[in-house]
Design an enzyme around this catalytic site. Structure first.
Site, PDB file in Angstrom:
ATOM      1  N   ASP A  10     -17.769  -5.635  67.668  1.00  0.00           N
ATOM      2  CA  ASP A  10     -18.386  -4.342  67.349  1.00  0.00           C
ATOM      3  C   ASP A  10     -19.879  -4.520  67.085  1.00  0.00           C
ATOM      4  O   ASP A  10     -20.276  -5.221  66.160  1.00  0.00           O
ATOM      5  CB  ASP A  10     -17.714  -3.733  66.109  1.00  0.00           C
ATOM      6  CG  ASP A  10     -16.244  -3.404  66.344  1.00  0.00           C
ATOM      7  OD1 ASP A  10     -15.905  -2.932  67.442  1.00  0.00           O
ATOM      8  OD2 ASP A  10     -15.429  -3.622  65.435  1.00  0.00           O
ATOM      9  N   LYS A 144     -15.654 -11.768  56.554  1.00  0.00           N
ATOM     10  CA  LYS A 144     -17.055 -12.169  56.566  1.00  0.00           C
ATOM     11  C   LYS A 144     -17.688 -11.596  55.285  1.00  0.00           C
ATOM     12  O   LYS A 144     -17.337 -10.486  54.917  1.00  0.00           O
ATOM     13  CB  LYS A 144     -17.776 -11.575  57.787  1.00  0.00           C
ATOM     14  CG  LYS A 144     -17.186 -12.010  59.134  1.00  0.00           C
ATOM     15  CD  LYS A 144     -17.772 -11.198  60.283  1.00  0.00           C
ATOM     16  CE  LYS A 144     -17.069 -11.514  61.599  1.00  0.00           C
ATOM     17  NZ  LYS A 144     -17.535 -10.690  62.736  1.00  0.00           N
ATOM     18  N   GLU A 168     -24.216 -12.049  66.185  1.00  0.00           N
ATOM     19  CA  GLU A 168     -23.777 -11.101  65.157  1.00  0.00           C
ATOM     20  C   GLU A 168     -24.771  -9.972  64.910  1.00  0.00           C
ATOM     21  O   GLU A 168     -25.974 -10.217  64.885  1.00  0.00           O
ATOM     22  CB  GLU A 168     -23.605 -11.854  63.835  1.00  0.00           C
ATOM     23  CG  GLU A 168     -22.188 -12.154  63.443  1.00  0.00           C
ATOM     24  CD  GLU A 168     -21.363 -10.915  63.085  1.00  0.00           C
ATOM     25  OE1 GLU A 168     -21.919  -9.809  62.923  1.00  0.00           O
ATOM     26  OE2 GLU A 168     -20.148 -11.076  62.960  1.00  0.00           O
ATOM     27  N   ASP A 169     -24.255  -8.763  64.681  1.00  0.00           N
ATOM     28  CA  ASP A 169     -25.143  -7.634  64.355  1.00  0.00           C
ATOM     29  C   ASP A 169     -25.110  -7.297  62.873  1.00  0.00           C
ATOM     30  O   ASP A 169     -25.898  -6.475  62.412  1.00  0.00           O
ATOM     31  CB  ASP A 169     -24.740  -6.387  65.150  1.00  0.00           C
ATOM     32  CG  ASP A 169     -23.426  -5.808  64.671  1.00  0.00           C
ATOM     33  OD1 ASP A 169     -22.465  -6.599  64.495  1.00  0.00           O
ATOM     34  OD2 ASP A 169     -23.338  -4.591  64.467  1.00  0.00           O
TER      35      ASP A 169
HETATM   36  C1  BG6 Z   1     -15.717  -4.684  62.320  1.00  0.00           C
HETATM   37  C2  BG6 Z   1     -16.550  -3.421  62.222  1.00  0.00           C
HETATM   38  O1  BG6 Z   1     -15.950  -5.310  63.551  1.00  0.00           O
HETATM   39  O2  BG6 Z   1     -14.331  -4.371  62.222  1.00  0.00           O
HETATM   40  C3  BG6 Z   1     -16.209  -2.686  60.931  1.00  0.00           C
HETATM   41  O3  BG6 Z   1     -17.920  -3.750  62.253  1.00  0.00           O
HETATM   42  C4  BG6 Z   1     -14.708  -2.424  60.872  1.00  0.00           C
HETATM   43  O4  BG6 Z   1     -16.938  -1.482  60.860  1.00  0.00           O
HETATM   44  C5  BG6 Z   1     -13.949  -3.731  61.001  1.00  0.00           C
HETATM   45  O5  BG6 Z   1     -14.372  -1.784  59.648  1.00  0.00           O
HETATM   46  C6  BG6 Z   1     -12.428  -3.559  60.973  1.00  0.00           C
HETATM   47  O6  BG6 Z   1     -12.030  -2.866  62.112  1.00  0.00           O
HETATM   48  P1  BG6 Z   1     -10.555  -2.322  62.368  1.00  0.00           P
HETATM   49  O7  BG6 Z   1     -10.571  -1.991  63.839  1.00  0.00           O
HETATM   50  O8  BG6 Z   1      -9.607  -3.438  62.063  1.00  0.00           O
HETATM   51  O9  BG6 Z   1     -10.345  -1.156  61.489  1.00  0.00           O
HETATM   52 MG    MG Z   2     -20.399  -6.287  64.340  1.00  0.00          MG
END
Ligand code: BG6
Ligand code: MG
Length: 215
Positions: A10, A144, A168-169
């Protein structure tokens, strides 16, 4: 001497933050408060449950653990409805090309994401096969900035952490990479991701040559 590249999903491979935001905003509206785009920044790289706690905090709302489970599930239902509509056109510029260029150069590739929806997204984008290892939110117990997700990736690739570069962002993600003894390339704003060894605006702006000269 770079032997593996580990990518967050993401914000690095695809911009799902907008879908997370819509789902959280809808949840907040149902609870009677507004959730701003500014506050959404705080959710990047953060686990689903921790994200919910931040959202509730923004609205000044308190919920029991059982209610939180139910709210997180509701948010995820709305979120998955949206990601199920994603197409390969949503892959961020240069992402697919860069990961492929790593593979072509003999560098191993892994995904290291907090998201439990990683497989759904990779399937929708049709890029499951770009990665030699996939570590997602279902495989880790420590979020993380704990380095667990990236260390597991390195382990699955059989590469020592010092030969790995993480992309990573999120601040927490850059911290996780450094805590794991890896190099970190920040994707975004250098003022925010100042712990990274190098910061670029996207994977379309980085070359393998640049990785070789990281400190
Ligand atoms: C991360 C996102 O990659 O995944 C977060 O940056 C998100 O914003 C987290 O809350 C968990 O994601 P999911 O899809 O398991 O709800
Ligand atoms: Mg990310």
């Amino acid at each position: 001497n770079i032997k593996a590249c580990i990518f967050d999903l993401d914000g690095v491979i695809v911009d799902t933050a907008v879908y997370h935001y819509k789902a959280w905003k809808r949840l907040a509206a149902g609870l009677g408060f507004d959730f701003s785009e500014h506050d959404n920044e705080r959710l990047k790289g953060v686990s689903r449950m921790r994200s919910l706690e931040i959202v509730l905090e923004c609205g000044g709302v308190t919920k029991t653990d059982a209610e939180k489970e139910q709210l997180a599930a509701q948010k995820n239902t709305w979120y998955t409805e949206m990601i199920n509509q994603m197409t390969p056109a949503e892959i961020l510029p240069g992402a697919q090309e860069f990961v492929q260029s790593c593979r072509d150069a003999g560098i191993k590739t892994a995904l290291g994401s907090a998201s439990k929806n990683s497989m759904t997204i990779l399937n929708k984008l049709n890029i499951v096969n770009l990665f030699d290892a996939i570590i997602d939110g279902n495989k880790v117990s420590k979020a993380k900035p704990d380095p667990e997700v990236f260390l597991k990736g390195a382990e699955e690739l059989s590469i020592e952490p010092q030969f790995c570069v993480v992309f990573e962002d999120a601040i927490a993600g850059v911290e996780a990479a450094k805590a794991g003894g890896m190099k970190a390339v920040g994707i975004g704003d250098a003022n925010i991701l100042h712990e990274a060894d190098m910061v670029v605006s996207g994977l379309d702006k980085v070359t393998l040559e640049q990785l070789e000269i990281l400190p």
